[in-house]
Scaffold this active site. Structure first.
Site, PDB file in Angstrom:
ATOM      1  CE  LYS A 228      51.874  96.375  47.010  1.00 15.89           C
ATOM      2  NZ  LYS A 228      51.473  95.974  48.388  1.00 15.89           N
ATOM      3  CG  ASP A 233      48.040  91.137  47.083  1.00 11.75           C
ATOM      4  OD1 ASP A 233      48.304  90.044  46.515  1.00 11.75           O
ATOM      5  OD2 ASP A 233      48.475  91.447  48.196  1.00 11.75           O
ATOM      6  CE  LYS A 240      46.099  90.465  50.021  1.00 15.31           C
ATOM      7  NZ  LYS A 240      46.770  90.761  51.290  1.00 15.31           N
ATOM      8  CG  ASP A 251      48.254  95.885  47.452  1.00 12.06           C
ATOM      9  OD1 ASP A 251      48.573  96.521  48.483  1.00 12.06           O
ATOM     10  OD2 ASP A 251      48.800  94.813  47.141  1.00 12.06           O
ATOM     11  CG  ASP A 310      49.176  88.392  50.842  1.00 10.56           C
ATOM     12  OD1 ASP A 310      48.985  89.148  49.865  1.00 10.56           O
ATOM     13  OD2 ASP A 310      48.539  88.485  51.901  1.00 10.56           O
ATOM     14  CD  GLU A 312      51.732  91.568  46.588  1.00 12.88           C
ATOM     15  OE1 GLU A 312      51.281  92.728  46.612  1.00 12.88           O
ATOM     16  OE2 GLU A 312      51.538  90.759  47.515  1.00 12.88           O
ATOM     17  NE  ARG A 314      57.570  92.285  51.780  1.00 16.28           N
ATOM     18  CZ  ARG A 314      57.295  92.103  53.077  1.00 16.28           C
ATOM     19  NH1 ARG A 314      58.219  91.608  53.886  1.00 16.28           N
ATOM     20  NH2 ARG A 314      56.117  92.391  53.555  1.00 16.28           N
TER      21      ARG A 314
END
Length: 461
Positions: A228, A233, A240, A251, A310, A312, A314
């Site tokens: 990933k 993010d 967030k 992230d 949020d 995202e 996956r």
């Protein structure tokens, strides 16, 4: 930086590793002047404590390093690394007291104690170098340490200097170093090449989303690593709060970890065909951000209802996994800083993983214990499949209710991994919240060394 061992020409100082319950026995075997010095110092062999012993002319002739008790050692790892920052610059050699079965772990920890993230300030790591203990593969450990340092550097670099473009550059540099093939699908080409969810997540950023691909090796079983690469993010339109956004430079920790692992694999020359896939995006906010309640088409043809922008990671992993599965690898692994639920379950020190393959689980668990890279198996729990099926679309990216969040995320990803490849997913944290021996506060690799150790058995190398 490249951690290294000392060489035999560097006149090492002998190191005596002293268990809490063995100090007096060690003292009793020493000359009177050494006994007097140790008693007079009040030295207690707690983990990480050191005592330099001067020779007749005042120069250090030996050093004691405390090793605590067996019960205390069970509560951590890399115990000698705790002592390294307090040692004077120079070369050192283990002379006594270190159990042979701990030599590799402690030697690696000593190497990692030299790590410091110094891109923006002149922070230096420890300068005490260790002569490789007998029986340790020094070259292999230096390669592993270099891969870990690469991972740490990538995670520690803030998003202003580690966006999708910079992550691509880091992967390209790694490919060039090892003679690997390198390719990128960029921006609108993601739509033309059928990576719609990678595009949707990253299109709001000033830096184009992209799929990075590195391939290496001409023969042997095929291993596909998917990391990933969400370089920052914000949470997207489901923004967030500030406290939750504070660590989001990490992230892309999954991408950083697979690049570190890829370095280890290629530098060691493992006889495999390696494919590394990194969907690199920034989940930003703008007028063309993807929205809650949008329904996205995936590469695999499954539709996905967006119930939280949020969730995202996956989405971008799903397109990359579907692409990886098309190549029918013998083993496919995904690594991601994916869910807070995994942190609630096992905390920051364990790398939870999901697999349906008991042989892989057994190999990983044994390898993790051997190389001091702790992992913990989590279940692909089939009864929760219904929780990721919203009815209006094939899949839901963020099921309501809050239960089993790491499991439902893993089940989501499994839908895209295909039926032919053996698939394992790691939901890692990628961050050391408090300093520990060999692991300063900041980015850290998780699971990579366990995977490296397990690969020969899993792939029949």
């Amino acid at each position: 930086m490249t951690p290294r061992f000392a060489n035999s020409s560097e006149a090492p100082i002998p190191v005596h590793v002293v268990d809490k319950h063995a100090l007096q026995d060690w003292i009793d075997r020493q000359p009177a002047r050494v006994q007097t010095w140790v008693h007079g110092s009040g030295f207690k062999p707690a983990i990480g404590k050191t005592l330099l012993i001067p020779g007749p002319e005042g120069m250090p002739e030996a050093v004691l390093i405390g090793y605590g008790s067996e019960a205390e050692r069970k509560r951590g790892r890399f115990h000698l690394a705790a002592a390294v920052p307090s040692l004077p610059d120079g070369a050192y050699e283990i002379a006594s007291g270190l159990p042979a079965e701990k030599a590799e772990e402690e030697a690696l920890g000593w190497l990692l104690a030299a790590y410091a993230f110094d891109r923006y300030a002149g922070n230096g790591g420890a300068k005490a170098l260790l002569l490789p203990p007998e029986g340790v593969d020094a070259a292999k450990l230096e390669i592993i340490a270099a891969g870990e340092c690469l991972t740490r550097d990538l995670i520690n670099t803030p998003a202003c200097d580690m966006g999708p473009e910079a992550l691509e550059a880091a992967a390209a540099q790694l490919a060039a170093e090892h003679g690997a093939r390198f390719a990128v699908v960029l921006g609108e080409d993601l739509l033309d090449r059928n990576f719609p969810m990678i595009h949707a997540v990253g299109r709001a950023s000033d830096e184009d989303p992209r799929l990075i691909e590195l391939t290496w090796g001409e023969s042997g079983p095929k291993l596909t690593l998917v990391g990933k690469g969400v370089c920052f993010d914000t949470g997207g339109l489901n923004l967030k709060p500030g406290a939750s956004m504070g660590l989001m430079k990490k992230d892309m920790g999954g991408a950083a970890t697979v690049l570190g692992l890829a370095h280890m694999i290629m530098a060691l020359g493992l006889p495999i065909r390696l494919q590394v896939l990194i969907p690199a995006v920034e989940n930003a906010v703008s007028g063309n951000s993807f929205r809650p309640q949008d329904i996205l088409m995936s590469r695999k043809g499954l539709t996905v209802e967006i119930n939280n922008t949020d969730a995202e990671g996956r989405l971008v992993l799903a397109d990359a996994l579907a692409y990886g599965a098309e190549g029918e690898p013998d083993l496919m692994l995904s690594m991601a800083t994916l869910t807070g639920a995994a942190r609630v379950a096992v905390g920051p020190d364990l790398a939870p993983y999901f697999t349906d393959d008991d042989a892989i689980a057994a190999a990983l668990d044994a390898a993790a214990r051997k190389v001091a890279d702790p992992v913990w198996r989590m279940p692909f729990w089939d009864p929760y499949e219904k929780d990721i099926e919203p009815g209006i679309a094939d899949l839901d990216n963020a099921p309501s209710g809050g239960f089993a969040g790491s499991i439902t995320a893993a089940l989501f990803l499994r839908r895209f991994a295909g039926d032919k490849a053996r698939y394992t997913h790691f939901d890692i944290y990628g961050w050391q919240p408090k300093p520990a021996p060999g692991r300063p506060k900041g980015g850290v690799g998780m699971g990579a060394r366990a995977l490296l150790e397990a690969l020969p058995g899993v792939l029949g190398l």
